[in-house]
Design an enzyme around this catalytic site. Structure first.
Site, mmCIF file in Angstrom:
data_model
loop_
_atom_site.group_PDB
_atom_site.id
_atom_site.type_symbol
_atom_site.label_atom_id
_atom_site.label_comp_id
_atom_site.label_asym_id
_atom_site.label_seq_id
_atom_site.Cartn_x
_atom_site.Cartn_y
_atom_site.Cartn_z
ATOM 1 N N CYS A 73 16.942 -18.389 50.496
ATOM 2 C CA CYS A 73 17.296 -19.525 48.763
ATOM 3 C C CYS A 73 17.486 -18.805 47.856
ATOM 4 O O CYS A 73 18.463 -18.982 47.679
ATOM 5 C CB CYS A 73 15.204 -19.042 48.684
ATOM 6 S SG CYS A 73 14.833 -20.552 47.301
ATOM 7 N N HIS A 161 12.678 -21.076 53.281
ATOM 8 C CA HIS A 161 12.202 -19.844 53.362
ATOM 9 C C HIS A 161 10.862 -20.083 55.298
ATOM 10 O O HIS A 161 9.798 -20.649 55.567
ATOM 11 C CB HIS A 161 10.798 -20.344 52.471
ATOM 12 C CG HIS A 161 11.015 -19.652 51.541
ATOM 13 N ND1 HIS A 161 11.683 -17.985 50.994
ATOM 14 C CD2 HIS A 161 11.403 -20.831 50.406
ATOM 15 C CE1 HIS A 161 11.463 -18.329 49.606
ATOM 16 N NE2 HIS A 161 11.923 -19.823 48.920
ATOM 17 N N GLU A 163 9.405 -17.992 56.287
ATOM 18 C CA GLU A 163 8.989 -16.804 56.412
ATOM 19 C C GLU A 163 7.751 -17.597 56.588
ATOM 20 O O GLU A 163 6.460 -16.925 56.339
ATOM 21 C CB GLU A 163 9.347 -15.554 55.690
ATOM 22 C CG GLU A 163 9.185 -15.661 53.817
ATOM 23 C CD GLU A 163 10.350 -16.542 53.450
ATOM 24 O OE1 GLU A 163 10.307 -16.624 52.624
ATOM 25 O OE2 GLU A 163 11.119 -17.167 53.778
#
Length: 185
Positions: A73, A161, A163
């Site tokens: 990002c 993202h 994660e």
């Protein structure tokens, strides 16, 4: 053991990036983005997301450390801006569940996700023009550059993202980045 540090750009998911790496049995730690480049000992660097480009500290200098870098990002936007690309406001805005079309199935970072993957991404700001040497490796209906790669310099970025749980194949992105770091090591 491969060591990958996560640079804290004050993002809300930085701790999840570290956890994703730790879950792959990687030696990892979160470091402040004011850490002097000479103090970083790592086989790879993850530039975390964050609220804005005014708080990136010394992170641009980490691009010169000759280790693979994955920007997530804001981290991707930082890479683009530092290397001559253009970052601007996105048309879509905030966080959304997005389908990303993967354009290069041979790309070392996102190729394994070909032909598409579902991700969780913020589009408040986006890379609008790629820096020299980079190719677009992912796009979506809301963002023309969802992923970019420069395998010659081992610099990579994803707008999304990997994660977070909402991203379907996020672990694969970290696994692929680990392989890139191990290949260089």
């Amino acid at each position: 053991m491969t060591r990958i540090v996560v640079v804290d750009n004050h993002g809300q998911f930085t701790h999840l990036e570290q956890r994703a790496l730790r879950d792959l049995d990687i030696e990892t730690e979160i470091i402040d983005n004011e850490t002097p480049p000479a103090a970083i000992e790592a086989d790879g660097i993850v530039l975390s997301g964050g609220p804005d480009m005014d708080r990136i500290g010394s992170a641009p200098e980490y691009l010169d450390l000759d280790v693979p870098v994955l920007g997530i990002c804001l981290g991707m936007q930082l890479i683009a801006a530092e290397l001559g690309g253009r970052v601007d406001s996105g048309d879509y805005g905030g966080y959304a569940d997005v389908t990303v079309d993967i354009e290069d199935e041979t790309d070392p970072l996102v190729g394994s996700l070909f032909p598409e993957t579902r991700v969780w991404a913020s589009h408040a700001d986006e890379v609008k023009t790629l820096p020299e040497g980079f190719t677009r490796t992912g796009k979506s209906d809301v963002c023309e550059i969802e992923a970019m790669s420069d395998p010659d310099r081992d610099l990579y970025g994803v707008q999304w993202h990997p994660e977070v749980a909402h991203t379907e194949e996020g672990e694969a992105v970290f696994e692929n980045f680990l392989e890139i770091c191990e290949r260089r090591g």
